[in-house]
Design an enzyme around this catalytic site. Structure first.
Site, mmCIF file in Angstrom:
data_model
loop_
_atom_site.group_PDB
_atom_site.id
_atom_site.type_symbol
_atom_site.label_atom_id
_atom_site.label_comp_id
_atom_site.label_asym_id
_atom_site.label_seq_id
_atom_site.Cartn_x
_atom_site.Cartn_y
_atom_site.Cartn_z
ATOM 1 N N HIS A 34 0.868 -1.185 0.000
ATOM 2 C CA HIS A 34 0.000 0.000 0.000
ATOM 3 C C HIS A 34 0.902 1.231 0.000
ATOM 4 O O HIS A 34 2.135 1.111 -0.057
ATOM 5 C CB HIS A 34 -0.948 -0.038 1.207
ATOM 6 C CG HIS A 34 -0.253 -0.276 2.518
ATOM 7 N ND1 HIS A 34 0.628 0.635 3.065
ATOM 8 C CD2 HIS A 34 -0.292 -1.336 3.371
ATOM 9 C CE1 HIS A 34 1.078 0.160 4.213
ATOM 10 N NE2 HIS A 34 0.556 -1.042 4.420
ATOM 11 N N GLU A 35 0.262 2.416 0.089
ATOM 12 C CA GLU A 35 1.037 3.664 -0.003
ATOM 13 C C GLU A 35 2.093 3.794 1.098
ATOM 14 O O GLU A 35 3.093 4.480 0.913
ATOM 15 C CB GLU A 35 0.100 4.878 0.026
ATOM 16 C CG GLU A 35 -0.608 5.134 -1.285
ATOM 17 C CD GLU A 35 0.345 5.315 -2.465
ATOM 18 O OE1 GLU A 35 1.365 6.010 -2.299
ATOM 19 O OE2 GLU A 35 0.074 4.756 -3.533
ATOM 20 N N GLY A 36 1.863 3.170 2.248
ATOM 21 C CA GLY A 36 2.861 3.197 3.324
ATOM 22 C C GLY A 36 4.161 2.555 2.862
ATOM 23 O O GLY A 36 5.257 3.099 3.040
ATOM 24 N N HIS A 37 4.017 1.367 2.224
ATOM 25 C CA HIS A 37 5.202 0.687 1.685
ATOM 26 C C HIS A 37 5.827 1.523 0.560
ATOM 27 O O HIS A 37 7.048 1.688 0.497
ATOM 28 C CB HIS A 37 4.816 -0.677 1.087
ATOM 29 C CG HIS A 37 4.250 -1.656 2.066
ATOM 30 N ND1 HIS A 37 2.949 -2.094 2.005
ATOM 31 C CD2 HIS A 37 4.810 -2.319 3.108
ATOM 32 C CE1 HIS A 37 2.723 -2.984 2.966
ATOM 33 N NE2 HIS A 37 3.842 -3.135 3.660
ATOM 34 N N GLN A 61 7.784 -14.899 12.386
ATOM 35 C CA GLN A 61 7.288 -13.810 13.226
ATOM 36 C C GLN A 61 5.800 -13.907 13.539
ATOM 37 O O GLN A 61 5.235 -13.009 14.148
ATOM 38 C CB GLN A 61 7.635 -12.450 12.614
ATOM 39 C CG GLN A 61 6.898 -12.098 11.348
ATOM 40 C CD GLN A 61 7.491 -10.857 10.693
ATOM 41 O OE1 GLN A 61 8.589 -10.875 10.167
ATOM 42 N NE2 GLN A 61 6.758 -9.755 10.736
ATOM 43 N N GLY A 147 9.118 1.782 8.516
ATOM 44 C CA GLY A 147 8.058 2.749 8.823
ATOM 45 C C GLY A 147 7.903 2.974 10.319
ATOM 46 O O GLY A 147 8.001 2.020 11.108
ATOM 47 N N GLN A 148 7.625 4.209 10.678
ATOM 48 C CA GLN A 148 7.415 4.533 12.096
ATOM 49 C C GLN A 148 6.166 3.858 12.652
ATOM 50 O O GLN A 148 6.021 3.692 13.854
ATOM 51 C CB GLN A 148 7.291 6.051 12.279
ATOM 52 C CG GLN A 148 7.393 6.448 13.758
ATOM 53 C CD GLN A 148 6.840 7.815 14.046
ATOM 54 O OE1 GLN A 148 7.253 8.776 13.422
ATOM 55 N NE2 GLN A 148 5.902 7.900 14.993
ATOM 56 N N GLN A 153 9.412 -2.073 16.336
ATOM 57 C CA GLN A 153 10.278 -2.762 15.369
ATOM 58 C C GLN A 153 11.482 -1.888 15.000
ATOM 59 O O GLN A 153 12.612 -2.371 14.927
ATOM 60 C CB GLN A 153 9.448 -3.091 14.131
ATOM 61 C CG GLN A 153 10.224 -3.650 12.973
ATOM 62 C CD GLN A 153 9.298 -4.189 11.893
ATOM 63 O OE1 GLN A 153 8.764 -5.286 12.020
ATOM 64 N NE2 GLN A 153 9.091 -3.441 10.835
ATOM 65 N N ARG A 187 -3.294 -5.239 7.117
ATOM 66 C CA ARG A 187 -4.355 -5.871 7.916
ATOM 67 C C ARG A 187 -5.665 -5.088 7.879
ATOM 68 O O ARG A 187 -6.695 -5.635 8.272
ATOM 69 C CB ARG A 187 -3.899 -6.065 9.368
ATOM 70 C CG ARG A 187 -2.834 -7.137 9.513
ATOM 71 C CD ARG A 187 -2.595 -7.515 10.962
ATOM 72 N NE ARG A 187 -1.804 -8.727 11.089
ATOM 73 C CZ ARG A 187 -0.485 -8.758 11.273
ATOM 74 N NH1 ARG A 187 0.192 -7.630 11.366
ATOM 75 N NH2 ARG A 187 0.150 -9.913 11.355
HETATM 76 P P1 AMP Z 1 5.050 -4.999 6.523
HETATM 77 O O1 AMP Z 1 4.824 -5.405 5.107
HETATM 78 O O2 AMP Z 1 3.799 -4.765 7.308
HETATM 79 O O3 AMP Z 1 6.062 -5.872 7.224
HETATM 80 O O4 AMP Z 1 5.729 -3.564 6.450
HETATM 81 C C1 AMP Z 1 6.923 -3.351 5.744
HETATM 82 C C2 AMP Z 1 7.452 -1.990 6.090
HETATM 83 O O5 AMP Z 1 6.493 -0.998 5.751
HETATM 84 C C3 AMP Z 1 7.733 -1.827 7.600
HETATM 85 O O6 AMP Z 1 8.915 -1.082 7.775
HETATM 86 C C4 AMP Z 1 6.530 -1.064 8.061
HETATM 87 O O7 AMP Z 1 6.763 -0.295 9.219
HETATM 88 C C5 AMP Z 1 6.266 -0.169 6.869
HETATM 89 N N1 AMP Z 1 4.883 0.319 6.889
HETATM 90 C C6 AMP Z 1 3.742 -0.410 6.966
HETATM 91 N N2 AMP Z 1 2.662 0.395 7.013
HETATM 92 C C7 AMP Z 1 3.124 1.668 6.970
HETATM 93 C C8 AMP Z 1 2.505 2.952 6.988
HETATM 94 N N3 AMP Z 1 1.192 3.105 7.074
HETATM 95 N N4 AMP Z 1 3.305 4.044 6.913
HETATM 96 C C9 AMP Z 1 4.651 3.903 6.838
HETATM 97 N N5 AMP Z 1 5.301 2.727 6.809
HETATM 98 C C10 AMP Z 1 4.547 1.617 6.880
#
Ligand code: AMP
Length: 282
Positions: A34-37, A61, A147-148, A153, A187
Site C-alpha cells: 500500500h502507499e505506506g510501503h 514472526q 516505517g514509524q 520494530q 491488515r
Molecule cells: P510490513 O509489510 O507490514 O512488514 O511492512 C513493511 C514496512 O512498511 C515496515 O517497515 C513497516 O513499518 C512499513 N509500513 C507499513 N505500514 C506503513 C505505513 N502506514 N506508513 C509507513 N510505513 C509503513
C-alpha cells in the site's frame, strides 16, 4: 525490474552493484503493498543508486494462533506497483530457501522485545530480528528503510544493527495514513465497513493524548486513563492490548511525562489487531 527468488543469486547480484561503487537502498516488506510501503520505496529510490524491495511473508514472526494463513497476498498486484515505482530488484524468496530444514540460528534483541507488542506476541520480534538480519546479509544494503508505524520494530532493528555491527543506515519514515487518520496497514483489509469506521478511533485517541501532553498533562496515569476511556467508548473494540505513554528509547511505560514521549496503542477490532503511535520530540 529483476525478480530474484534465490538468496544466493540475489546476494551475488547485490554484491556486483556494491563492487561498482553503487549505494543500495533496501525496503523489506511482507507484501500486500500500500502507499505506506510505496512511500518507503520512493524514499529509497531518491537516496540510492539501486533500489531493492523484498516481499517475504516470514513465518517465524507469526505465533501459532496468528494470521499467517489468511494474511493478504497479491504478488501480481505488488509486482505491478513495484514496476510503476521503477525499482531495480524485487527479492521474492521461497520459504524453503530462507529456512531450510537444517535452519537453527535465531537473533534475540533482549528486553526491548518483551515490551509493548512483545507481551502479546511472544517470539514475534525474535522472528523479525532473525529475518531482517538474514535479509541484511543477503542484500548488504547501504541504507534500509522502515516505517514509524511499527515503532517498536524500528527501535529493535536499530539496536540489533548497533549491537551486531551491521554497517547499514537504518532510516525511519513517517506513518502514511488514510483520509480519516487510520494508519495504512495490510491488515486493514480484514475490517468490514462498520469495523473500518470504528478503526479511526485509534488515531483520534493518540491525537487526544498528544494534545493533552502538549497542553501540559504531566502524569502517565492521566494519559493512560484518557486513552483507555476513548477506546472503551467504542463497543466494536474487543480488546485493548495496551494504550499508554512510553519512553521512546527504552519503551518503558512513563510515570511522568517529560522530554520525548511515545504515545502508542494496540487494539483488537473483532479478530483484527491494529497498532499505531505518535512520537512527540520535545
Ligand atoms: P510490513 O509489510 O507490514 O512488514 O511492512 C513493511 C514496512 O512498511 C515496515 O517497515 C513497516 O513499518 C512499513 N509500513 C507499513 N505500514 C506503513 C505505513 N502506514 N506508513 C509507513 N510505513 C509503513
Amino acid at each position: 525490474m529483476e525478480i530474484l527468488r534465490i538468496p544466493l543469486i540475489a546476494q551475488d547480484s547485490c554484491k556486483k552493484h556494491l563492487q561498482r561503487g553503487r549505494s543500495l537502498g533496501f525496503v523489506p516488506t511482507m507484501g500486500a503493498l500500500h502507499e505506506g510501503h510505496l512511500n518507503l520505496v520512493k524514499r529509497a529510490k531518491m537516496e540510492n543508486d539501486v533500489t531493492i524491495v523484498s516481499i517475504f511473508l516470514n513465518p517465524l514472526q507469526f505465533g501459532p494462533s496468528e494470521d499467517l494463513d489468511k494474511y493478504p497476498r497479491d504478488v501480481d498486484e505488488d509486482i505491478k506497483k513495484l514496476r510503476q515505482e521503477d525499482i531495480d530488484i524485487l527479492f521474492l524468496p521461497d520459504n524453503n530457501l530462507m529456512y531450510p530444514k537444517s535452519f537453527s540460528t535465531h537473533i534475540e534483541v533482549g528486553a526491548l522485545s518483551e515490551k509493548l507488542c512483545g507481551k502479546f506476541r511472544p517470539g514475534h520480534f525474535k522472528g523479525v530480528a532473525t529475518v531482517v538480519s538474514k535479509l541484511f546479509n543477503i542484500i548488504k544494503p547501504t541504507r534500509a528503510y522502515f516505517g514509524q508505524k511499527d515503532f517498536q520494530q524500528t527501535v529493535i532493528i536499530k539496536r540489533m544493527a548497533r549491537d551486531l555491527n551491521f554497517d547499514i543506515d537504518i532510516i525511519i519514515c513517517p506513518t502514511i495514513r488514510e483520509h480519516d487518520g487510520l494508519a495504512m496497514s495490510s491488515r486493514n483489509a480484514y475490517l468490514d465497513m462498520e469495523q473500518r469506521s470504528t478503526a479511526r478511533i485509534l488515531y483520534q485517541c493518540l491525537n487526544n493524548a498528544s494534545e493533552a501532553v502538549k497542553t501540559g498533562a504531566a502524569s502517565g496515569e492521566t494519559i493512560r486513563e484518557m486513552m483507555r476511556q476513548t477506546l472503551l467508548s467504542e463497543p466494536l473494540i474487543s480488546q485493548i492490548d495496551y494504550a499508554s505513554a512510553y519512553d521512546p528509547e527504552t519503551l518503558e511505560e512513563a510515570d511522568e511525562i517529560k522530554g520525548d514521549v511515545l504515545l502508542a496503542a494496540a487494539v483488537r477490532i473483532g479478530n483484527t489487531r491494529l497498532i499505531d503511535n505518535i512520537l512527540l520530540l520535545r
